[in-house]
Design a protein around this motif. Structure first.
Motif, PDB file in Angstrom:
ATOM      1  N   MET A 162      -9.808  15.310 -16.345  1.00 43.13           N
ATOM      2  CA  MET A 162     -10.993  14.190 -16.816  1.00 43.13           C
ATOM      3  C   MET A 162     -11.382  13.427 -15.734  1.00 43.13           C
ATOM      4  SD  MET A 162     -12.491  16.591 -18.596  1.00 43.13           S
ATOM      5  CE  MET A 162     -13.362  15.916 -19.013  1.00 43.13           C
ATOM      6  N   ARG A 163      -9.981  12.660 -15.596  1.00 46.33           N
ATOM      7  CA  ARG A 163      -9.789  11.195 -14.947  1.00 46.33           C
ATOM      8  C   ARG A 163     -10.683  11.611 -12.802  1.00 46.33           C
ATOM      9  NH1 ARG A 163      -3.912   8.818 -15.816  1.00 46.33           N
ATOM     10  NH2 ARG A 163      -4.355   8.725 -18.111  1.00 46.33           N
ATOM     11  N   LYS A 185     -13.791  13.092  -1.924  1.00 44.79           N
ATOM     12  CA  LYS A 185     -12.471  12.743  -1.838  1.00 44.79           C
ATOM     13  C   LYS A 185     -12.506  11.580  -3.166  1.00 44.79           C
ATOM     14  CE  LYS A 185     -10.783  13.885   1.668  1.00 44.79           C
ATOM     15  NZ  LYS A 185      -9.826  15.330   1.642  1.00 44.79           N
ATOM     16  N   GLY A 186     -12.763  11.695  -4.551  1.00 42.41           N
ATOM     17  CA  GLY A 186     -13.022  11.135  -5.586  1.00 42.41           C
ATOM     18  C   GLY A 186     -11.898  10.360  -6.177  1.00 42.41           C
ATOM     19  N   TYR A 187     -10.865  11.623  -5.999  1.00 41.32           N
ATOM     20  CA  TYR A 187      -8.997  11.449  -6.558  1.00 41.32           C
ATOM     21  C   TYR A 187      -8.515   9.991  -5.174  1.00 41.32           C
ATOM     22  CZ  TYR A 187      -7.692  13.259  -1.797  1.00 41.32           C
ATOM     23  OH  TYR A 187      -7.260  13.818  -0.960  1.00 41.32           O
ATOM     24  N   LEU A 200      -8.468   7.325  -8.027  1.00 47.35           N
ATOM     25  CA  LEU A 200      -7.654   7.310  -7.946  1.00 47.35           C
ATOM     26  C   LEU A 200      -5.987   6.766  -8.097  1.00 47.35           C
ATOM     27  CD1 LEU A 200      -8.339  10.453 -10.155  1.00 47.35           C
ATOM     28  CD2 LEU A 200      -8.671   8.106 -11.168  1.00 47.35           C
ATOM     29  N   LEU A 201      -6.142   6.727  -6.665  1.00 53.43           N
ATOM     30  CA  LEU A 201      -4.980   6.942  -6.256  1.00 53.43           C
ATOM     31  C   LEU A 201      -4.883   4.979  -5.793  1.00 53.43           C
ATOM     32  CD1 LEU A 201      -4.588   9.180  -3.643  1.00 53.43           C
ATOM     33  CD2 LEU A 201      -2.690   9.217  -5.202  1.00 53.43           C
ATOM     34  N   ARG A 227      -4.092   3.512  -9.112  1.00 47.84           N
ATOM     35  CA  ARG A 227      -2.851   4.060  -9.066  1.00 47.84           C
ATOM     36  C   ARG A 227      -3.083   4.844 -11.052  1.00 47.84           C
ATOM     37  NH1 ARG A 227       2.319   0.436  -7.651  1.00 47.84           N
ATOM     38  NH2 ARG A 227       1.065  -0.059  -5.396  1.00 47.84           N
ATOM     39  N   LYS A 228      -3.735   5.423 -11.406  1.00 47.38           N
ATOM     40  CA  LYS A 228      -4.325   6.396 -12.522  1.00 47.38           C
ATOM     41  C   LYS A 228      -4.077   7.901 -12.126  1.00 47.38           C
ATOM     42  CE  LYS A 228      -5.251   2.283 -15.075  1.00 47.38           C
ATOM     43  NZ  LYS A 228      -5.144   2.576 -15.694  1.00 47.38           N
ATOM     44  N   LEU A 229      -3.617   7.841 -10.992  1.00 46.71           N
ATOM     45  CA  LEU A 229      -2.951   9.199 -10.738  1.00 46.71           C
ATOM     46  C   LEU A 229      -2.080  10.268 -11.559  1.00 46.71           C
ATOM     47  CD1 LEU A 229      -4.860  11.907  -9.359  1.00 46.71           C
ATOM     48  CD2 LEU A 229      -2.756  11.759  -7.098  1.00 46.71           C
ATOM     49  N   PRO A 230      -2.387  11.018 -12.385  1.00 45.18           N
ATOM     50  CA  PRO A 230      -0.724  11.709 -13.336  1.00 45.18           C
ATOM     51  C   PRO A 230       0.079  11.975 -12.253  1.00 45.18           C
ATOM     52  CG  PRO A 230      -3.213  12.942 -13.325  1.00 45.18           C
ATOM     53  CD  PRO A 230      -3.909  11.767 -12.739  1.00 45.18           C
TER      54      PRO A 230
END
Length: 115
Positions: free
Chosen positions: A1-2, A103-105, A108-109, A112-115
């Motif tokens: 979801m993130r 490239k939305g992830y 998150l990088l 630092r929210k990438l699981p």
């Protein structure tokens, strides 16, 4: 979801940037380019989420069929946008919108929210 939220944030940034730089047709083109991947990706994530929390079971076949659906529908939406928007479509903006969602992830990088 993130990841979906990060992709949506990147899409908003691409649309806003395209609107500021090149106007409303570019913003609409960026929106179409981004939604071409965000909508199928959201449906695929919803299907997988229903498999985790709902009564619907998931299997590796579900994943591969969902990926094929996601890629095929993204290509179909992009083709439809090109066909319908022949007179006003701004190609660089559409591709930037698509690339930002893909490239939305990276967002998150950075946080630092990438699981």
């Amino acid at each position: 979801m993130r990841t979906l939220v990060a992709q949506a944030v990147m899409l908003v940034a691409a649309v806003a940037g395209s609107w500021i730089v090149a106007g409303s047709y570019a913003a609409l083109s960026a929106l179409l380019g981004g939604l071409a991947y965000l909508l199928p990706n959201s449906l695929f994530a919803l299907r997988l989420l229903l498999g985790v929390i709902g009564p619907v079971s998931t299997s590796p076949i579900t994943f591969f069929v969902g990926e094929a659906f996601k890629l095929g529908s993204a290509v179909g939406i992009l083709g439809l946008a090109v066909w319908l928007g022949q007179g006003w479509l701004v190609w660089p903006a559409m591709l930037i919108g698509l690339l930002c969602v893909l490239k939305g992830y990276v967002l998150l990088l950075v946080f630092r929210k990438l699981p």
